[in-house]
Design an enzyme around this catalytic site. Sequence first.
Site, PDB file in Angstrom:
ATOM      1  N   CYS A  94      22.577 -29.048  15.304  1.00 29.78           N
ATOM      2  CA  CYS A  94      23.952 -28.648  15.421  1.00 29.78           C
ATOM      3  C   CYS A  94      24.371 -27.697  16.538  1.00 29.78           C
ATOM      4  O   CYS A  94      23.462 -26.797  16.752  1.00 29.78           O
ATOM      5  CB  CYS A  94      24.355 -27.836  14.010  1.00 29.78           C
ATOM      6  SG  CYS A  94      25.932 -27.398  13.931  1.00 29.78           S
ATOM      7  N   HIS A 117      28.022 -34.712   8.118  1.00 28.22           N
ATOM      8  CA  HIS A 117      27.950 -33.464   8.881  1.00 28.22           C
ATOM      9  C   HIS A 117      29.418 -32.564   9.606  1.00 28.22           C
ATOM     10  O   HIS A 117      29.409 -31.680   9.421  1.00 28.22           O
ATOM     11  CB  HIS A 117      26.900 -33.712  10.079  1.00 28.22           C
ATOM     12  CG  HIS A 117      26.578 -32.385  11.249  1.00 28.22           C
ATOM     13  ND1 HIS A 117      25.320 -31.881  11.199  1.00 28.22           N
ATOM     14  CD2 HIS A 117      27.246 -31.446  11.593  1.00 28.22           C
ATOM     15  CE1 HIS A 117      25.232 -30.800  11.870  1.00 28.22           C
ATOM     16  NE2 HIS A 117      26.404 -30.700  12.160  1.00 28.22           N
ATOM     17  N   GLU A 118      30.113 -33.482  10.073  1.00 27.25           N
ATOM     18  CA  GLU A 118      31.288 -32.883  10.559  1.00 27.25           C
ATOM     19  C   GLU A 118      32.191 -32.325   9.628  1.00 27.25           C
ATOM     20  O   GLU A 118      32.950 -31.281   9.524  1.00 27.25           O
ATOM     21  CB  GLU A 118      32.111 -33.902  11.395  1.00 27.25           C
ATOM     22  CG  GLU A 118      31.355 -34.381  12.854  1.00 27.25           C
ATOM     23  CD  GLU A 118      30.904 -33.096  13.566  1.00 27.25           C
ATOM     24  OE1 GLU A 118      32.225 -32.177  13.945  1.00 27.25           O
ATOM     25  OE2 GLU A 118      29.852 -32.722  13.775  1.00 27.25           O
ATOM     26  N   HIS A 147      31.305 -29.391   8.049  1.00 27.90           N
ATOM     27  CA  HIS A 147      31.731 -28.016   8.927  1.00 27.90           C
ATOM     28  C   HIS A 147      33.473 -27.557   8.556  1.00 27.90           C
ATOM     29  O   HIS A 147      33.588 -26.351   8.469  1.00 27.90           O
ATOM     30  CB  HIS A 147      31.884 -28.390  10.419  1.00 27.90           C
ATOM     31  CG  HIS A 147      30.665 -28.179  11.286  1.00 27.90           C
ATOM     32  ND1 HIS A 147      30.003 -26.993  11.304  1.00 27.90           N
ATOM     33  CD2 HIS A 147      29.811 -29.038  11.943  1.00 27.90           C
ATOM     34  CE1 HIS A 147      28.906 -27.141  12.146  1.00 27.90           C
ATOM     35  NE2 HIS A 147      28.794 -28.374  12.497  1.00 27.90           N
TER      36      HIS A 147
HETATM   37 ZN    ZN Z   1      27.401 -29.169  13.593  1.00 28.62          ZN
END
Ligand code: ZN
Length: 180
Positions: A89, A131-132, A135
């Site tokens: 990341c 993953h996004e 966030h």
């Molecule tokens: Zn990330």
Amino acid sequence: MKKAEITLFGDPVLRETARPVRAFGKKLGILIGTIQFTLRSRPDGAALAAPQVAVSKRVTVIDYMDEYIEMINPEIVGASGTQSDVEGCLSLPGFLGTVKRAETVRVKFQDRAGREKTIERSGKMARCIQHEIDHLDGILFIDRMEDEFVVNSFDGRKLSVREMLNASPPEGLRSVRNGD
Ligand code: ZN
């Protein structure tokens, strides 16, 4: 276009639940431009979410595997299978860890004009999307790690995830931030 500084682990904005976008106007276009420009300044980056440029809004820009996608208010509406792979990341520079994710996801989102879209992706792209979206919910890959340790790819040092989650910012990140 202005390049933003990427927020690092330890910054509270990365732990917030980002707010939905309701206005699809000029301000959104500027935010997308900032994310895009900042992402492109990093050859190691695949995608970047608004909280990583210190804006708590549900926006992410993906530029990965020959595909460019701007996602506003993305939502996973279907998931199947599992995959396990190494993840990193831009907000935890250098650190890598193994994370289990869905193999295939179906994602509903809006584009910068507010038009609704639904796409389905598998493999590495599905991993990137998950993953996004994490966030936008204040979740980092270290929260989902299967291993006990993250590895700092700069110096090969292992750091326990528990130690990392308790320290903000941890040793490894402090030295990156100071440019040692
Ligand atoms: Zn990330």
